[in-house]
Design a protein around this motif. Structure first.
Motif, mmCIF file in Angstrom:
data_model
loop_
_atom_site.group_PDB
_atom_site.id
_atom_site.type_symbol
_atom_site.label_atom_id
_atom_site.label_comp_id
_atom_site.label_asym_id
_atom_site.label_seq_id
_atom_site.Cartn_x
_atom_site.Cartn_y
_atom_site.Cartn_z
ATOM 1 N N TRP A 489 0.823 -1.210 0.000
ATOM 2 C CA TRP A 489 0.000 0.000 0.000
ATOM 3 C C TRP A 489 0.862 1.267 0.000
ATOM 4 O O TRP A 489 1.772 1.373 -0.811
ATOM 5 N N ARG A 490 0.609 2.172 0.922
ATOM 6 C CA ARG A 490 1.318 3.453 0.864
ATOM 7 C C ARG A 490 2.818 3.321 1.122
ATOM 8 O O ARG A 490 3.583 4.230 0.840
ATOM 9 N N ALA A 491 3.237 2.187 1.678
ATOM 10 C CA ALA A 491 4.670 1.984 1.916
ATOM 11 C C ALA A 491 5.356 1.426 0.664
ATOM 12 O O ALA A 491 6.562 1.165 0.678
ATOM 13 N N GLY A 492 4.593 1.237 -0.398
ATOM 14 C CA GLY A 492 5.191 0.722 -1.634
ATOM 15 C C GLY A 492 5.832 -0.635 -1.412
ATOM 16 O O GLY A 492 5.238 -1.532 -0.830
ATOM 17 N N TYR A 493 7.084 -0.774 -1.864
ATOM 18 C CA TYR A 493 7.775 -2.067 -1.725
ATOM 19 C C TYR A 493 8.804 -2.036 -0.591
ATOM 20 O O TYR A 493 9.655 -2.909 -0.492
ATOM 21 N N ASN A 494 8.699 -1.002 0.244
ATOM 22 C CA ASN A 494 9.715 -0.851 1.293
ATOM 23 C C ASN A 494 9.484 -1.756 2.492
ATOM 24 O O ASN A 494 10.417 -2.145 3.170
ATOM 25 N N GLU A 495 8.233 -2.031 2.800
ATOM 26 C CA GLU A 495 7.951 -2.880 3.961
ATOM 27 C C GLU A 495 7.601 -4.269 3.436
ATOM 28 O O GLU A 495 6.613 -4.439 2.736
ATOM 29 N N LYS A 496 8.426 -5.225 3.764
ATOM 30 C CA LYS A 496 8.299 -6.571 3.168
ATOM 31 C C LYS A 496 7.794 -7.554 4.210
ATOM 32 O O LYS A 496 8.414 -7.753 5.247
ATOM 33 N N PHE A 497 6.678 -8.193 3.878
ATOM 34 C CA PHE A 497 6.049 -9.143 4.807
ATOM 35 C C PHE A 497 6.210 -10.595 4.362
ATOM 36 O O PHE A 497 5.667 -11.498 4.991
#
Ligand code: BGC
Length: 542
Positions: A489-497
């Motif tokens: 979402w708003r974090a784009g691809y920076n926060e990876k789950f």
């Protein structure tokens, strides 16, 4: 946690000078035991976060396609236009899921039975234990480009192919109908704030039931219903002048109301009935997005504030369905009082009629829970001129500085909160069957040696086991979010789950198992925790 709560909590956390702390975080000893037989193991994704192919084969735009096409909205200008390209690479996703159940455990026991001088050899094969489900969502504008009307056959075929591939892999689909990607055409007509959305959703749900219902055992309606409104306003705020800018803050409760709308052509309350008509399976029409809230002190006012936070976040949707058939009394009281003081001639919280309560009550087969984190909460009266969901609660929430962090500012690693939450849900909502429909942890590196995620899964899943075995809570399934790194979402691809790393720099977008995927696969094979599992086997004393 809804988006605005996420950001607000983060801002509060950053600005708080006098934090109340819970104390130093201590690892809890693990419970070595197994989950009940038949426990559902699953992993999840959502359409917009993985599919890509945003404008091909007749797909219509969603609000997120529109939103992310504007510069400066999402971190580094990221979009979901390609994402993991699962529209083309869905077989890679199925293969990744398959590897979560690699080498299924076949328990073979030899029992020697001595009867006089005769020796019989009896062989028991106790069967396989494996990841059994995949939770994915259907993109509404992919199958109905305008939200209603013309069906897009290639979109329908895509989901049929995915379901067929899952079938071959012996993995059951767990289908979410709505994971935030409203067709833009419907948003242009007012989206979730237009009462007709109940009818639009009905049409869409019916299409899905007829097309996919026979193959789907678990049908899920709206993921995180409290997210609908924030996303409306987030989208609207990006395109001023917006007709919606005041509507979200004033009418958050109204925009979720169509989900309970029991008009003759009602949608969500009858999802279960409709779904069962097609497949006689289980459905839950809203996946509750809920944190655990600890009181920030031993003051009664703070304990009440924590309970209020839980009721506003979880009770809002759980109480009408699993509780009294109505909104929680604390919500009715608070919003009613505030609305009067603010000059509204009626409460901003809609009221159920007796008939509506009956329809809504028990309109789901199980309670689906999306859970990630906990917060500390203290009582704090809000400015009466601030008309919002947050202010209605008269509290503020923040994180204990001793809690381990993650790749997301709003996600602190608090496994003990999940067990508290499960017990609270059982006690408040008549001991429902519960499935964890999302639980997981982010980092920003996406590294394969993801010990943080292993730690997270180990302790969160173990708390689910404790809730089942020690507290007697009826949890029947667990879903890890997410199968792979994706568009956050708003974090784009920076926060990876992801359990799987996706190499976004390669056109093939290869999925590679992280250590956590192997760890989870081991828990699934063991259907629990055994002492001689290397990752589990380290001493922690109280
Ligand atoms: C949402 C996911 C999201 C995750 C992490 C969940 O509540 O359903 O779409 O990726 O939170 O932010």
């Amino acid at each position: 946690m809804n988006v605005s709560t996420k950001w607000i909590s983060w801002l509060l956390m950053m600005s708080l000078s006098n934090r109340v702390t819970l104390g130093i975080y201590v690892d809890e000893p693990l419970l070595y035991d197994t989950f009940p037989p038949g426990f559902v193991w699953s992993s999840a994704t959502s359409a917009h976060q993985i599919e890509g192919a945003w404008n091909v084969d007749g797909k219509g735009p969603s609000i997120w396609d529109t939103y992310t096409s504007q510069p400066g909205i999402v971190a580094e200008g990221a979009t979901g236009q390609t994402a993991c390209n699962s529209y083309y690479f869905y077989q890679k996703d199925v293969d990744a899921l398959k590897s979560l159940n690699a080498e299924p455990l076949v328990v073979v026991a030899f029992v020697v039975v001595l009867i006089y001088d005769d020796v019989s050899l009896v062989v028991y094969c106790a069967g396989t234990i494996q990841v059994s489900h995949y939770r994915f969502s259907i993109s509404w504008p992919r199958v109905l480009p305008n939200g209603i009307g013309q069906v897009n056959q290639p979109g329908v075929d895509y989901y049929k192919n995915l379901i067929a591939a899952l079938k071959v892999a012996n993995i059951q689909p767990m289908v979410t109908l709505y994971h935030w990607d409203l067709p833009q055409a419907l948003e242009d007509m007012g989206g979730w704030l237009n009462a007709s959305v109940a009818d639009w959703f009905e049409e869409y749900a019916r299409l899905c039931f007829t097309q996919f219902g026979d193959d789907v055992r678990y049908g899920l309606g709206v993921s995180a219903p409290d997210f609908l409104s924030p996303f409306n306003i987030v989208v609207a705020a990006a395109a001023p002048p917006s007709p919606y800018s005041q509507i979200w803050t004033w009418n958050v409760y109204l925009s979720s109301w169509p989900q309970f709308d029991p008009s003759p052509r009602q949608s969500l309350p009858t999802l279960r009935i409709n779904f069962q008509t097609y497949s006689t399976r289980k459905s839950w029409n809203r996946l509750l997005n809920i944190n655990w809230f600890f009181p920030g002190s031993d003051q009664i006012a703070d304990a009440d504030a924590a309970e209020r936070a839980l009721q506003f976040m979880g009770g809002w949707f759980a109480n009408p369905i699993f509780g009294s058939g109505d909104y929680p009394s604390i919500m009715k009281l608070k919003i009613g009082e505030k609305s009067a003081q603010q000059g509204f001639n009626q409460s901003r919280l809609p009221e159920f009629t007796a008939e509506q309560k009956l329809l809504v009550k028990s309109s789901a087969d199980f309670l689906g829970i999306n859970h990630y984190t906990s917060l500390l909460t203290v009582n704090r009266p809000s400015d009466i001129n601030d008309i919002s969901y947050e202010s209605d609660q008269d509290l503020y929430s923040y994180y204990d500085p001793s809690w381990y962090g993650s790749g997301s500012p709003w996600l602190k690693i608090t496994p003990f909160g999940l067990r508290n939450l499960l017990v609270w849900l059982r006690d408040k909502f008549n001991d429902p069957e519960m499935i964890i429909t999302e639980n997981g942890c982010s980092d920003t590196a996406g590294n394969l040696d993801d010990m943080l995620r292993i730690y997270y899964y180990k302790h969160y899943i173990n708390n689910v086991l404790k809730a089942i075995k020690i507290d007697g809570v009826n949890v029947t399934g667990y879903t890890a979010w997410a199968l792979m790194d994706n568009f956050e979402w708003r974090a784009g691809y920076n926060e990876k789950f992801g359990l799987f790393n996706v190499d976004f720099s390669s056109p093939d977008l290869p999925r590679t198992a992280k250590a956590s995927a192997r760890y989870l696969a081991q828990i699934i094979r063991d259907n629990g925790f055994r002492t001689n599992q290397p990752c589990n086997n380290y001493p922690i004393s109280k």
